[in-house]
Design a protein around this motif. Structure first.
Motif, PDB file in Angstrom:
ATOM      1  N   ALA A 139      -4.400   3.727   3.483  1.00  0.00           N
ATOM      2  CA  ALA A 139      -5.216   4.937   3.551  1.00  0.00           C
ATOM      3  C   ALA A 139      -4.615   6.060   2.711  1.00  0.00           C
ATOM      4  O   ALA A 139      -5.338   6.802   2.042  1.00  0.00           O
ATOM      5  N   HIS A 199     -14.109   2.460   7.341  1.00  0.00           N
ATOM      6  CA  HIS A 199     -13.613   1.650   8.471  1.00  0.00           C
ATOM      7  C   HIS A 199     -14.799   0.954   9.142  1.00  0.00           C
ATOM      8  O   HIS A 199     -15.468   1.515  10.002  1.00  0.00           O
ATOM      9  N   VAL A 236     -11.688   6.227   2.662  1.00  0.00           N
ATOM     10  CA  VAL A 236     -11.527   5.089   3.572  1.00  0.00           C
ATOM     11  C   VAL A 236     -12.853   4.815   4.263  1.00  0.00           C
ATOM     12  O   VAL A 236     -13.525   5.739   4.738  1.00  0.00           O
ATOM     13  N   MET A 269      -4.730   5.834  10.171  1.00  0.00           N
ATOM     14  CA  MET A 269      -5.341   6.087   8.858  1.00  0.00           C
ATOM     15  C   MET A 269      -5.594   7.566   8.619  1.00  0.00           C
ATOM     16  O   MET A 269      -5.317   8.083   7.525  1.00  0.00           O
TER      17      MET A 269
END
Length: 249
Positions: free
Chosen positions: A62, A70, A68, A93
């Motif tokens: 990250a 997820h 990012v 993260m």
């Protein structure tokens, strides 16, 4: 742009990765094994070997990314433990992204809303606290873990996916319905059959993730459905094409 994706081999994650690569971005994906990693390489994704519970791997990935996404979740059979582990992963993260203003998008589900009856609801619809203490509503705890990270200086987005994500030969619930209908010889639905649910094509959904990354003003919770015109009866009747028959229950 370099984007780190958890769940890059999954139905949604793979489509997001494909679209990002098509636009010329660099994609790094979490892989549980070398076999999975080889599959990612063939798709043009740079693999990072690791599990969702390896917080150091998540943190490093990250920190080195521009964004990012997820999409992964712990499907362990123990929802309470899966929720705890997901909160830890989100924390690792977003801690690594603190102060960067970079986008972090997590996948959730409209299931956290519970049964809204005939209402078509917005993102401001209040959640039932009693529903949120048990699956699937308890996933709202994971949402809040992400939303709280906005205070760290991370641009947070929570995408609530509808039950029916479909298209490109894939889905999650639709194959389950078809399999059950084939096994029983009937496709059941609960009367009156007019109960509505929602859905979205996986390509439209992937477009939203990419737009979320690129649109610097986007943050908060988003419902990702493109319509609520699917009724229980219509879903059951659609199984006729697979050789099954709808029956009231």
């Amino acid at each position: 742009m370099k984007v780190f994706i958890t769940g890059p081999s999954g139905y949604v994650g793979a489509e997001v990765a494909r679209l990002l690569l098509a636009e010329g971005h660099s994609v790094v994906g979490l892989a549980r094994s070398e076999a999975r990693a080889e599959g990612l390489r063939k798709a043009g994704i740079e693999p990072v070997i690791g599990e969702l519970n390896q917080l150091d791997v998540l943190s490093a990935s990250a920190a080195s990314a521009d964004a990012v996404v997820h999409t992964a979740f712990f499907h362990t059979g123990d929802y309470e433990e899966a929720t705890r582990l997901d909160i830890a992963a989100i924390g690792a993260m977003t801690d690594a992204m603190a102060g960067s203003g970079k986008p972090f998008i997590m996948s959730s589900a409209t299931g956290v809303l519970g049964d809204t009856g005939a209402l078509t609801v917005s993102e401001e619809f209040p959640l039932n606290p009693h529903h949120c203490i048990k699956p699937p509503g308890s996933r709202v705890i994971c949402e809040r873990a992400a939303l709280f990270a906005a205070a760290k200086g991370v641009r947070i987005m929570v995408f609530r996916l509808p039950p029916y994500v479909w298209g490109n030969g894939g889905s999650f619930f639709i194959p389950l319905h078809i399999q059950a209908a084939r096994e029983r010889g009937k496709a059941y639905y609960i009367l009156p059959g007019s109960q509505k649910t929602c859905g979205v094509h996986v390509e439209d959904l992937a477009q939203l993730y990419v737009l979320g990354i690129k649109k610097s003003s986007a943050s908060g919770v988003f419902h990702t459905t493109t319509g609520n015109d699917y009724t229980a009866k219509e879903i059951a009747e659609a199984d006729i094409a697979s050789g099954s028959y709808a029956q009231k229950a």
